[in-house]
Design a protein around this motif. Structure first.
Motif, PDB file in Angstrom:
ATOM      1  N   MET A  12      49.010  39.043  49.017  1.00 37.49           N
ATOM      2  CA  MET A  12      49.643  39.275  47.718  1.00 37.49           C
ATOM      3  C   MET A  12      49.743  40.779  47.467  1.00 37.49           C
ATOM      4  N   ARG A  13      50.889  41.225  47.006  1.00 39.74           N
ATOM      5  CA  ARG A  13      51.031  42.634  46.623  1.00 39.74           C
ATOM      6  C   ARG A  13      50.781  42.747  45.121  1.00 39.74           C
ATOM      7  N   VAL A  14      49.788  43.544  44.747  1.00 43.63           N
ATOM      8  CA  VAL A  14      49.365  43.660  43.352  1.00 43.63           C
ATOM      9  C   VAL A  14      49.560  45.089  42.882  1.00 43.63           C
ATOM     10  N   LEU A  15      50.211  45.239  41.752  1.00 41.35           N
ATOM     11  CA  LEU A  15      50.430  46.544  41.128  1.00 41.35           C
ATOM     12  C   LEU A  15      49.459  46.683  39.958  1.00 41.35           C
ATOM     13  N   ILE A  16      48.668  47.766  39.948  1.00 40.93           N
ATOM     14  CA  ILE A  16      47.642  47.939  38.916  1.00 40.93           C
ATOM     15  C   ILE A  16      47.922  49.185  38.092  1.00 40.93           C
ATOM     16  N   ALA A  17      47.935  49.031  36.784  1.00 36.16           N
ATOM     17  CA  ALA A  17      47.995  50.143  35.842  1.00 36.16           C
ATOM     18  C   ALA A  17      46.606  50.320  35.241  1.00 36.16           C
ATOM     19  N   GLY A  18      46.095  51.562  35.247  1.00 36.27           N
ATOM     20  CA  GLY A  18      44.737  51.810  34.780  1.00 36.27           C
ATOM     21  C   GLY A  18      43.723  51.613  35.890  1.00 36.27           C
ATOM     22  N   SER A  19      44.095  52.000  37.102  1.00 38.25           N
ATOM     23  CA  SER A  19      43.251  51.737  38.274  1.00 38.25           C
ATOM     24  C   SER A  19      42.119  52.745  38.445  1.00 38.25           C
ATOM     25  N   SER A  20      42.105  53.831  37.673  1.00 35.22           N
ATOM     26  CA  SER A  20      41.101  54.875  37.888  1.00 35.22           C
ATOM     27  C   SER A  20      39.825  54.669  37.075  1.00 35.22           C
ATOM     28  N   GLY A  21      39.813  53.732  36.152  1.00 36.98           N
ATOM     29  CA  GLY A  21      38.643  53.499  35.317  1.00 36.98           C
ATOM     30  C   GLY A  21      37.588  52.650  36.004  1.00 36.98           C
ATOM     31  N   LEU A  22      36.541  52.318  35.269  1.00 36.04           N
ATOM     32  CA  LEU A  22      35.433  51.527  35.799  1.00 36.04           C
ATOM     33  C   LEU A  22      35.919  50.210  36.386  1.00 36.04           C
ATOM     34  N   ILE A  23      36.674  49.453  35.604  1.00 30.59           N
ATOM     35  CA  ILE A  23      37.136  48.142  36.055  1.00 30.59           C
ATOM     36  C   ILE A  23      38.254  48.282  37.080  1.00 30.59           C
ATOM     37  N   GLY A  24      39.181  49.194  36.837  1.00 28.48           N
ATOM     38  CA  GLY A  24      40.312  49.352  37.730  1.00 28.48           C
ATOM     39  C   GLY A  24      39.916  49.765  39.130  1.00 28.48           C
ATOM     40  N   SER A  25      38.988  50.698  39.244  1.00 30.90           N
ATOM     41  CA  SER A  25      38.576  51.153  40.573  1.00 30.90           C
ATOM     42  C   SER A  25      37.837  50.054  41.325  1.00 30.90           C
ATOM     43  N   ALA A  26      36.992  49.304  40.618  1.00 29.85           N
ATOM     44  CA  ALA A  26      36.267  48.208  41.263  1.00 29.85           C
ATOM     45  C   ALA A  26      37.216  47.080  41.646  1.00 29.85           C
ATOM     46  N   LEU A  27      38.205  46.805  40.807  1.00 30.41           N
ATOM     47  CA  LEU A  27      39.179  45.757  41.113  1.00 30.41           C
ATOM     48  C   LEU A  27      40.026  46.140  42.317  1.00 30.41           C
ATOM     49  N   THR A  28      40.450  47.398  42.377  1.00 27.20           N
ATOM     50  CA  THR A  28      41.241  47.867  43.511  1.00 27.20           C
ATOM     51  C   THR A  28      40.485  47.665  44.817  1.00 27.20           C
ATOM     52  N   ALA A  29      39.206  48.025  44.813  1.00 23.30           N
ATOM     53  CA  ALA A  29      38.390  47.879  46.015  1.00 23.30           C
ATOM     54  C   ALA A  29      38.233  46.409  46.401  1.00 23.30           C
ATOM     55  N   ARG A  30      37.962  45.544  45.411  1.00 21.82           N
ATOM     56  CA  ARG A  30      37.753  44.119  45.710  1.00 21.82           C
ATOM     57  C   ARG A  30      39.020  43.473  46.263  1.00 21.82           C
ATOM     58  N   LEU A  31      40.161  43.776  45.667  1.00 20.45           N
ATOM     59  CA  LEU A  31      41.415  43.199  46.143  1.00 20.45           C
ATOM     60  C   LEU A  31      41.726  43.656  47.563  1.00 20.45           C
ATOM     61  N   SER A  32      41.483  44.920  47.842  1.00 28.26           N
ATOM     62  CA  SER A  32      41.718  45.438  49.191  1.00 28.26           C
ATOM     63  C   SER A  32      40.800  44.752  50.195  1.00 28.26           C
ATOM     64  N   GLU A  33      39.543  44.531  49.810  1.00 30.75           N
ATOM     65  CA  GLU A  33      38.599  43.837  50.685  1.00 30.75           C
ATOM     66  C   GLU A  33      39.070  42.422  51.007  1.00 30.75           C
ATOM     67  N   ARG A  34      39.747  41.803  50.063  1.00 30.73           N
ATOM     68  CA  ARG A  34      40.227  40.433  50.247  1.00 30.73           C
ATOM     69  C   ARG A  34      41.583  40.387  50.952  1.00 30.73           C
ATOM     70  N   GLY A  35      42.074  41.522  51.385  1.00 32.72           N
ATOM     71  CA  GLY A  35      43.300  41.550  52.159  1.00 32.72           C
ATOM     72  C   GLY A  35      44.576  41.679  51.372  1.00 32.72           C
ATOM     73  N   HIS A  36      44.472  41.934  50.060  1.00 36.93           N
ATOM     74  CA  HIS A  36      45.667  42.108  49.244  1.00 36.93           C
ATOM     75  C   HIS A  36      46.198  43.533  49.390  1.00 36.93           C
ATOM     76  N   ASP A  37      47.499  43.677  49.218  1.00 36.89           N
ATOM     77  CA  ASP A  37      48.159  44.985  49.257  1.00 36.89           C
ATOM     78  C   ASP A  37      48.213  45.526  47.830  1.00 36.89           C
ATOM     79  N   VAL A  38      47.474  46.602  47.563  1.00 36.32           N
ATOM     80  CA  VAL A  38      47.352  47.131  46.205  1.00 36.32           C
ATOM     81  C   VAL A  38      48.171  48.408  46.047  1.00 36.32           C
ATOM     82  N   ARG A  39      48.975  48.435  44.972  1.00 42.90           N
ATOM     83  CA  ARG A  39      49.674  49.654  44.581  1.00 42.90           C
ATOM     84  C   ARG A  39      49.139  50.072  43.217  1.00 42.90           C
ATOM     85  N   ARG A  40      49.101  51.383  42.987  1.00 46.16           N
ATOM     86  CA  ARG A  40      48.526  51.901  41.750  1.00 46.16           C
ATOM     87  C   ARG A  40      49.550  52.741  41.006  1.00 46.16           C
ATOM     88  N   LEU A  41      49.690  52.454  39.714  1.00 49.36           N
ATOM     89  CA  LEU A  41      50.560  53.251  38.860  1.00 49.36           C
ATOM     90  C   LEU A  41      49.795  54.469  38.353  1.00 49.36           C
TER      91      LEU A  41
END
Length: 294
Positions: free
Chosen positions: A1-30
């Motif tokens: 799944m390709r996921v676009l995240i807004a607010g990726s630099s905060g506490l939740i956003g950074s942890a979510l970005t890492a978890r999604l990447s670990e699960r094999g998702h393609d993450v893009r950050r606004l």
């Protein structure tokens, strides 16, 4: 799944970005500056601008935008900033989700939606309460309307107090409690709807991956506690007594309405939508969550 995240630099956003990447998702950050990495895409919410190609192949969007509610008093100017920093980006993203026919929008919100509920249990079927936070969350959630009308599955993630090893609420509380300066706020009877960071991220990933979830979803632990109970649990977690009390009047003098709604009000919120959909919490009680975070 390709996921676009807004607010990726905060506490939740950074942890979510890492978890999604670990699960094999393609993450893009606004980001609002010039992109510095291949996974970054620029946008300018006040101008309604998003770089061309940003939504190419995107399956889901997560919106975590919003200026911090604390510290500081809520002046009229501050309230407008808190509102604009949430509603404006959400409207831009919701319109883009509809335009590009993205299937999922997971949008941040908060349990402040319910206002001060005292001892009453609330869940996702409970209507909006009163107060600035309730009005803020109502407007925030309403800004997703165009995405839902465009056919997207919209999840409104009403988050409680996130307990994390680094960052968030415990960054302030942990040092005080370790010095033996911890204590309850006001009479301590107000409920604090907590959630461990691990479950906050787990629930967001679950919402992205499971089509059964839509609409309001409380991201809170299954066993809410009062401020007194939370204070005792944090004291045990850091092996220090927490005998003190911060008087309500002192908090009101220092922070005004912000103290009232952020510390002296509470919500006995239950995560019924999550549990009924099959999500299994890693930390079901506040003691477990605090042990993991301290």
């Amino acid at each position: 799944m390709r996921v676009l995240i807004a607010g990726s630099s905060g506490l939740i956003g950074s942890a979510l970005t890492a978890r999604l990447s670990e699960r094999g998702h393609d993450v893009r950050r606004l980001v609002r500056r010039e992109p510095r990495r291949p996974d970054e895409r620029r946008w300018n919410p006040p101008a309604g601008e998003i770089s061309p190609g940003t939504f190419d192949g995107v399956d889901a969007v997560v919106n975590l935008c919003g200026a911090p509610l604390l510290p500081g008093r809520w002046s009229g100017m501050r309230k407008q900033l808190l509102l604009d920093s949430r509603v404006e980006p959400t409207e831009v993203l919701a319109d883009a989700v509809a335009e590009h026919r993205v299937g999922v929008l997971v949008n941040a919100s908060a349990v402040g939606f319910y206002g001060n509920t005292g001892q009453s249990v609330v869940d996702e079927k409970t209507p909006a309460g009163q107060g600035f936070l309730a009005e803020l969350c109502t407007a925030w959630e309403a800004a997703t309307t165009s995405a839902r009308d465009g056919g997207a599955r919209v999840v409104l993630a009403r988050t409680g107090l996130v307990l994390a090893p680094r960052g968030g609420l415990l960054t302030v509380l942990r040092p005080l409690f370790r010095l033996g300066l911890g204590g309850r706020l006001g009479d301590g009877r107000q409920y604090q709807p907590w959630i461990a960071l691990d479950d906050e991220i787990g629930a967001l990933v679950y919402a992205l991956e499971h089509e059964t979830l839509a609409g309001p979803v409380n991201l809170t632990g299954p066993a809410p506690v009062t401020n007194t109970e939370f204070t005792r649990a944090l004291g045990r977690a850091v092996h220090r007594p927490a005998p003190w009390q911060v008087p309500a009047f002192a908090m009101r003098i220092a922070l005004g309405q912000a103290a009232e709604e952020m510390a002296l009000f509470g919500q006995r919120a239950l995560p019924r939508a999550l549990e009924e959909s099959g999500y299994e919490f890693r930390h079901r009680d506040v003691g477990s969550a605090l042990a993991a975070a301290t």
